[in-house]
Design a protein around this motif. Structure first.
Motif, PDB file in Angstrom:
ATOM      1  N   PRO A  19      75.983  11.271   8.541  1.00  0.00           N
ATOM      2  CA  PRO A  19      76.835  10.305   9.243  1.00  0.00           C
ATOM      3  C   PRO A  19      76.521   8.854   8.942  1.00  0.00           C
ATOM      4  N   GLY A  20      75.713   8.552   7.954  1.00  0.00           N
ATOM      5  CA  GLY A  20      75.331   7.176   7.689  1.00  0.00           C
ATOM      6  C   GLY A  20      74.169   6.744   8.565  1.00  0.00           C
ATOM      7  N   CYS A  21      73.866   5.468   8.507  1.00  0.00           N
ATOM      8  CA  CYS A  21      72.727   4.930   9.243  1.00  0.00           C
ATOM      9  C   CYS A  21      73.038   4.783  10.733  1.00  0.00           C
ATOM     10  N   VAL A  22      71.996   4.836  11.529  1.00  0.00           N
ATOM     11  CA  VAL A  22      72.124   4.486  12.942  1.00  0.00           C
ATOM     12  C   VAL A  22      72.459   3.009  13.061  1.00  0.00           C
ATOM     13  N   GLN A  23      71.763   2.173  12.285  1.00  0.00           N
ATOM     14  CA  GLN A  23      72.060   0.745  12.244  1.00  0.00           C
ATOM     15  C   GLN A  23      73.345   0.544  11.443  1.00  0.00           C
ATOM     16  N   ARG A  24      74.211  -0.303  11.938  1.00  0.00           N
ATOM     17  CA  ARG A  24      75.508  -0.506  11.289  1.00  0.00           C
ATOM     18  C   ARG A  24      75.649  -1.934  10.798  1.00  0.00           C
ATOM     19  N   PRO A  25      76.264  -2.100   9.611  1.00  0.00           N
ATOM     20  CA  PRO A  25      76.868  -1.053   8.782  1.00  0.00           C
ATOM     21  C   PRO A  25      75.851  -0.212   8.007  1.00  0.00           C
ATOM     22  N   ALA A  45      55.203   6.944   1.004  1.00  0.00           N
ATOM     23  CA  ALA A  45      55.696   5.987   1.995  1.00  0.00           C
ATOM     24  C   ALA A  45      56.682   6.612   2.978  1.00  0.00           C
ATOM     25  N   ILE A  46      57.669   7.337   2.488  1.00  0.00           N
ATOM     26  CA  ILE A  46      58.707   7.851   3.390  1.00  0.00           C
ATOM     27  C   ILE A  46      58.144   8.872   4.380  1.00  0.00           C
ATOM     28  N   PRO A  47      57.334   9.857   3.944  1.00  0.00           N
ATOM     29  CA  PRO A  47      56.722  10.748   4.933  1.00  0.00           C
ATOM     30  C   PRO A  47      55.829  10.003   5.925  1.00  0.00           C
ATOM     31  N   THR A  48      55.095   8.995   5.439  1.00  0.00           N
ATOM     32  CA  THR A  48      54.237   8.226   6.335  1.00  0.00           C
ATOM     33  C   THR A  48      55.061   7.507   7.388  1.00  0.00           C
ATOM     34  N   LEU A  49      56.151   6.888   6.975  1.00  0.00           N
ATOM     35  CA  LEU A  49      57.003   6.178   7.927  1.00  0.00           C
ATOM     36  C   LEU A  49      57.695   7.143   8.890  1.00  0.00           C
ATOM     37  N   THR A  50      58.018   8.323   8.413  1.00  0.00           N
ATOM     38  CA  THR A  50      58.609   9.329   9.300  1.00  0.00           C
ATOM     39  C   THR A  50      57.621   9.741  10.372  1.00  0.00           C
ATOM     40  N   LEU A 100      66.496   7.540   3.417  1.00  0.00           N
ATOM     41  CA  LEU A 100      66.559   6.397   4.331  1.00  0.00           C
ATOM     42  C   LEU A 100      67.457   6.676   5.531  1.00  0.00           C
ATOM     43  N   ILE A 101      68.576   7.332   5.299  1.00  0.00           N
ATOM     44  CA  ILE A 101      69.458   7.685   6.412  1.00  0.00           C
ATOM     45  C   ILE A 101      68.735   8.623   7.371  1.00  0.00           C
ATOM     46  N   SER A 102      67.983   9.555   6.823  1.00  0.00           N
ATOM     47  CA  SER A 102      67.220  10.480   7.663  1.00  0.00           C
ATOM     48  C   SER A 102      66.148   9.738   8.455  1.00  0.00           C
ATOM     49  N   LEU A 103      65.439   8.838   7.789  1.00  0.00           N
ATOM     50  CA  LEU A 103      64.388   8.066   8.455  1.00  0.00           C
ATOM     51  C   LEU A 103      64.973   7.161   9.534  1.00  0.00           C
ATOM     52  N   ASP A 104      66.099   6.547   9.243  1.00  0.00           N
ATOM     53  CA  ASP A 104      66.729   5.680  10.230  1.00  0.00           C
ATOM     54  C   ASP A 104      67.144   6.470  11.463  1.00  0.00           C
ATOM     55  N   ASP A 105      67.602   7.683  11.238  1.00  0.00           N
ATOM     56  CA  ASP A 105      67.988   8.552  12.356  1.00  0.00           C
ATOM     57  C   ASP A 105      66.766   8.950  13.188  1.00  0.00           C
ATOM     58  N   ILE A 106      65.712   9.391  12.526  1.00  0.00           N
ATOM     59  CA  ILE A 106      64.506   9.845  13.228  1.00  0.00           C
ATOM     60  C   ILE A 106      63.880   8.711  14.035  1.00  0.00           C
ATOM     61  N   SER A 107      63.938   7.493  13.493  1.00  0.00           N
ATOM     62  CA  SER A 107      63.312   6.351  14.164  1.00  0.00           C
ATOM     63  C   SER A 107      64.206   5.716  15.221  1.00  0.00           C
ATOM     64  N   ALA A 122      57.298   6.948  12.833  1.00  0.00           N
ATOM     65  CA  ALA A 122      58.448   6.887  13.738  1.00  0.00           C
ATOM     66  C   ALA A 122      58.289   7.848  14.906  1.00  0.00           C
ATOM     67  N   SER A 123      57.603   8.962  14.657  1.00  0.00           N
ATOM     68  CA  SER A 123      57.459   9.985  15.704  1.00  0.00           C
ATOM     69  C   SER A 123      56.409   9.637  16.742  1.00  0.00           C
ATOM     70  N   VAL A 124      55.549   8.634  16.449  1.00  0.00           N
ATOM     71  CA  VAL A 124      54.484   8.287  17.399  1.00  0.00           C
ATOM     72  C   VAL A 124      54.621   6.861  17.933  1.00  0.00           C
ATOM     73  N   THR A 125      55.740   6.208  17.628  1.00  0.00           N
ATOM     74  CA  THR A 125      56.008   4.869  18.141  1.00  0.00           C
ATOM     75  C   THR A 125      57.410   4.849  18.740  1.00  0.00           C
ATOM     76  N   ASP A 126      57.663   3.804  19.540  1.00  0.00           N
ATOM     77  CA  ASP A 126      58.971   3.694  20.205  1.00  0.00           C
ATOM     78  C   ASP A 126      59.675   2.380  19.932  1.00  0.00           C
ATOM     79  N   ARG A 127      58.917   1.285  19.816  1.00  0.00           N
ATOM     80  CA  ARG A 127      59.517  -0.042  19.712  1.00  0.00           C
ATOM     81  C   ARG A 127      59.295  -0.685  18.343  1.00  0.00           C
ATOM     82  N   LEU A 128      58.213  -0.346  17.709  1.00  0.00           N
ATOM     83  CA  LEU A 128      57.809  -0.959  16.447  1.00  0.00           C
ATOM     84  C   LEU A 128      58.834  -0.706  15.355  1.00  0.00           C
ATOM     85  N   ARG A 129      59.273  -1.782  14.676  1.00  0.00           N
ATOM     86  CA  ARG A 129      60.101  -1.567  13.498  1.00  0.00           C
ATOM     87  C   ARG A 129      59.214  -1.094  12.354  1.00  0.00           C
TER      88      ARG A 129
END
Length: 300
Positions: free
Chosen positions: A161-167, A53-58, A88-95, A61-68
């Motif tokens: 640095p934590g998530c892009v989304q806060r908190p 799941a995590i590699p797939t979502l990563t 998750l922190i890495s994925l949140d950053d990449i997306s 994230a690299s081929v979409t811009d708006r989709l959550r």
């Protein structure tokens, strides 16, 4: 309140053989979120291709811009809060801050024994979940965490640095029992259900609606017990597991009728499975796409 429409794309196709195309098409169709299952294998797909799941979502994230993007759902069956938080922190950053974590207690499927352990009892799953979620919450909001638990521990675990989304990125907590609903009330930004599994084989759509009404009422009680307004939580129905099965995807009108009945119960997001031929999630692709493009306006 308008109803959000999302999809779940099972990770059974190679990225170069339809995997990538599904995620980019989900964005083009205007889905709010595209989720995937976080399993090591799943049901009838066990002996075929199945990706993480995590590699797939990563990759998504690299081929979409708006989709959550998100999981439906991650569980403690083969996850540890410390390593999961880092991913998750890495994925949140990449997306760019587009990730929602669907999280549940897990079950007795293939994930439960893949690491060589005996399946946990329902009580142990609930005990682990009750420890997993609060620790993960801390790991995603604090720079350094030390915690000693009965099942999960962390020693000076750094998450800078934590998530892009806060908190932190939002939790969508899957739960129907009292302990899980309490976790949703305390830690969730959304609540997820698939309905009452006891009704799937022999129940009726009307019985399912009443069961879901009861679940939402219990969620309200759990929120009140911790001093929270239940309206603060998004209410997500993962479809395909109620007695309606795939019938709502047979036509636009059928879906709008199904969605309207559940919107009246207070659901704010419905998730439909991306069509998979020769499976429980088989659906006519043209109808599916028409639903994606036209149903939200009719449910506004």
């Amino acid at each position: 309140m308008s109803l959000r429409l999302s999809t779940v794309i099972l990770p059974y196709r190679r990225w170069s053989e339809g995997g990538r195309a599904a995620w980019t098409r989900a964005e083009e169709l205007g889905f709010h979120t595209a989720y995937t299952y976080d399993h090591l294998s799943w049901r009838s797909f066990r002996d075929g291709p199945w990706f993480g799941a995590i590699p797939t979502l990563t990759a998504a994230a690299s081929v979409t811009d708006r989709l959550r993007l998100g999981t439906l759902v991650t569980s403690p069956n083969f996850r540890h809060p410390v390593t999961l938080a880092k991913e998750l922190i890495s994925l949140d950053d990449i997306s760019g801050g587009r990730v929602t974590l669907g999280i549940g207690a897990g079950g007795t499927g293939f994930d439960a024994t893949a690491l060589g352990q005996e399946p946990w009892t329902a009580r142990e799953r609930a005990d682990r979940f009750a420890e997993f979620v609060p620790l993960l919450d801390r790991l995603l909001t604090e720079d350094s965490v030390t915690s000693e638990g009965s099942f999960y521990s962390a020693h000076e675990a750094r998450n800078i640095p934590g998530c892009v989304q806060r908190p932190r990125l939002p939790f969508a907590v899957a739960a129907t029992g009292p302990r899980g609903l309490k976790l949703a009330a305390r830690h969730g930004q959304a609540w997820v259900t698939t309905g009452d599994p006891k009704l799937y084989e022999n129940g009726t759509p009307e019985q399912s609606v009443e069961a879901l009404r009861g679940q939402t009422a219990k969620l309200g009680e759990a929120c009140a017990a911790v001093g929270r307004d239940a309206s603060e939580l998004e209410k997500v129905l993962l479809t395909g597991f109620t007695p309606d099965r795939a019938r709502p995807l047979e036509s636009l009108d059928a879906f709008v009728d199904f969605a309207g009945r559940h919107q009246e119960l207070g659901f704010t997001e419905l998730v439909i499975h991306w069509p998979i031929p020769d499976s429980d999630f088989a659906a006519e692709e043209k109808v599916f796409e028409r639903i994606a493009m036209e149903a939200p306006a009719q449910l506004a």
